[in-house]
Each structure stands twice: as structure tokens, then as C-alpha cells.
Write a protein that holds these residues in place. Structure first.
Motif, short mmCIF file in Angstrom:
data_model
loop_
_atom_site.label_atom_id
_atom_site.label_comp_id
_atom_site.label_asym_id
_atom_site.label_seq_id
_atom_site.Cartn_x
_atom_site.Cartn_y
_atom_site.Cartn_z
N GLN A 154 0.61 61.24 70.62
CA GLN A 154 0.49 61.86 71.94
C GLN A 154 0.73 63.36 71.86
N THR A 155 1.73 63.78 71.11
CA THR A 155 2.01 65.21 70.95
C THR A 155 0.83 65.90 70.28
N MET A 156 0.30 65.29 69.23
CA MET A 156 -0.85 65.87 68.54
C MET A 156 -2.04 65.98 69.48
N LEU A 157 -2.28 64.93 70.25
CA LEU A 157 -3.41 64.93 71.18
C LEU A 157 -3.25 66.03 72.22
N GLU A 158 -2.05 66.24 72.72
CA GLU A 158 -1.81 67.29 73.72
C GLU A 158 -2.09 68.67 73.13
N VAL A 159 -1.62 68.92 71.91
CA VAL A 159 -1.82 70.23 71.28
C VAL A 159 -3.29 70.47 71.01
N VAL A 160 -3.97 69.49 70.47
CA VAL A 160 -5.38 69.66 70.12
C VAL A 160 -6.25 69.69 71.39
N SER A 161 -5.85 68.96 72.42
CA SER A 161 -6.57 69.03 73.70
C SER A 161 -6.50 70.43 74.29
N LEU A 176 -10.47 67.96 66.36
CA LEU A 176 -11.03 68.86 67.35
C LEU A 176 -12.52 68.91 67.09
N VAL A 177 -13.32 68.43 68.03
CA VAL A 177 -14.75 68.29 67.78
C VAL A 177 -15.60 68.98 68.84
N MET A 178 -16.76 69.41 68.39
CA MET A 178 -17.85 69.83 69.26
C MET A 178 -18.98 68.87 68.88
N ALA A 179 -19.19 67.85 69.69
CA ALA A 179 -20.01 66.71 69.30
C ALA A 179 -21.45 66.79 69.83
N THR A 180 -22.17 67.80 69.40
CA THR A 180 -23.60 67.86 69.69
C THR A 180 -24.31 68.25 68.40
N SER A 191 -18.70 68.28 75.32
CA SER A 191 -18.43 67.49 74.11
C SER A 191 -17.29 68.08 73.28
N THR A 192 -16.79 69.24 73.67
CA THR A 192 -15.69 69.87 72.95
C THR A 192 -14.39 69.24 73.41
N GLN A 193 -13.77 68.49 72.49
CA GLN A 193 -12.59 67.72 72.89
C GLN A 193 -11.73 67.33 71.70
N ALA A 194 -10.55 66.86 72.01
CA ALA A 194 -9.65 66.29 71.00
C ALA A 194 -9.91 64.79 70.97
N VAL A 195 -10.00 64.26 69.76
CA VAL A 195 -10.27 62.83 69.59
C VAL A 195 -9.18 62.23 68.72
N LEU A 196 -8.49 61.22 69.23
CA LEU A 196 -7.49 60.51 68.45
C LEU A 196 -8.22 59.56 67.50
N VAL A 197 -8.14 59.87 66.21
CA VAL A 197 -8.83 59.08 65.19
C VAL A 197 -7.97 57.91 64.75
N SER A 198 -6.69 58.16 64.55
CA SER A 198 -5.77 57.10 64.16
C SER A 198 -4.38 57.45 64.65
N GLY A 199 -3.61 56.41 64.93
CA GLY A 199 -2.25 56.61 65.40
C GLY A 199 -1.25 56.19 64.35
N GLY A 200 -0.04 56.00 64.77
CA GLY A 200 1.00 55.55 63.85
C GLY A 200 1.48 56.64 62.92
N ALA A 201 1.99 56.22 61.77
CA ALA A 201 2.57 57.15 60.80
C ALA A 201 1.55 58.12 60.24
N ASP A 202 0.31 57.71 60.16
CA ASP A 202 -0.75 58.57 59.62
C ASP A 202 -1.66 59.07 60.75
N ALA A 203 -1.06 59.52 61.82
CA ALA A 203 -1.82 59.94 62.98
C ALA A 203 -2.78 61.07 62.63
N GLN A 204 -3.96 61.01 63.22
CA GLN A 204 -4.96 62.06 63.02
C GLN A 204 -5.67 62.31 64.35
N VAL A 205 -5.74 63.57 64.72
CA VAL A 205 -6.48 64.00 65.91
C VAL A 205 -7.46 65.06 65.45
#
Length: 89
Positions: free
Chosen positions: A9-16, A54-58, A38-52
Motif C-alpha cells: 500500500q505504501t509503495m502504491l501510494e508513492v508510485v501513484s 509506474l507505467v504509461m500503457a499505450t 494510462s499513466t498509473q501505478a500498477v501493483l504487480v505483486s504484494g507480500g514480501a516481494d512487493a512490486q509496483v
């Protein structure tokens, strides 16, 4: 031992916030709103190996980046630095 809580959640907030800043600071003409929407933060995986991501998806996002009309690289670096500070504190 310290446990980090709400990492995804913290990562998502920062990247958002980085995505919001990119949308606000862009220098390209926004005719269709597809790229800006399409420019947004995307949570790819959560847990201990969380990954968010930052994408421009076009399909033409790379063109905009190559022409220097986007600040996404700077926004990424800013978000990464903020996350390092938050999680190393």
C-alpha cells in the motif's frame, strides 16, 4: 527485528503520486487522453516481494519518452528515492 507493515500500500501510494506528477508535468499535446489516462501505478505483486510499476500503457508511450516529452523517468527516480528513504528509516 522490525517488520514493515503495509509495504504494497505504501509503495502504491508513492508510485501513484509519481503517476499524478507525470500527468501534471507532461509536455506533450494530449489529444485523446489515452496516454494520460494510462499513466498509473500498477501493483504487480504484494507480500514480501512487493512490486509496483509506474507505467504509461499505450503503444506510443515509448515515442513520447524518446522525444523527451514525458517526465516519467524523473518521476520514477523520485519515487524510488522516496521509497528508499521510507523503508530504510
Amino acid at each position: 527485528m522490525k517488520k514493515l507493515k503495509n509495504v504494497p500500500q505504501t509503495m502504491l501510494e508513492v508510485v501513484s503520486r509519481a503517476a499524478e506528477d507525470e500527468r501534471a508535468e507532461k509536455s506533450y499535446q494530449n489529444h485523446t487522453f489515452e496516454l494520460v489516462n494510462s499513466t498509473q501505478a500498477v501493483l504487480v505483486s504484494g507480500g514480501a516481494d512487493a512490486q509496483v510499476d509506474l507505467v504509461m500503457a499505450t503503444p506510443y508511450a515509448s515515442y513520447v519518452e524518446e522525444k523527451g516529452l514525458s517526465t516519467i523517468d524523473e518521476q520514477y527516480e523520485r519515487a524510488k528515492a522516496e521509497l528508499v528513504i521510507r523503508f530504510n528509516a
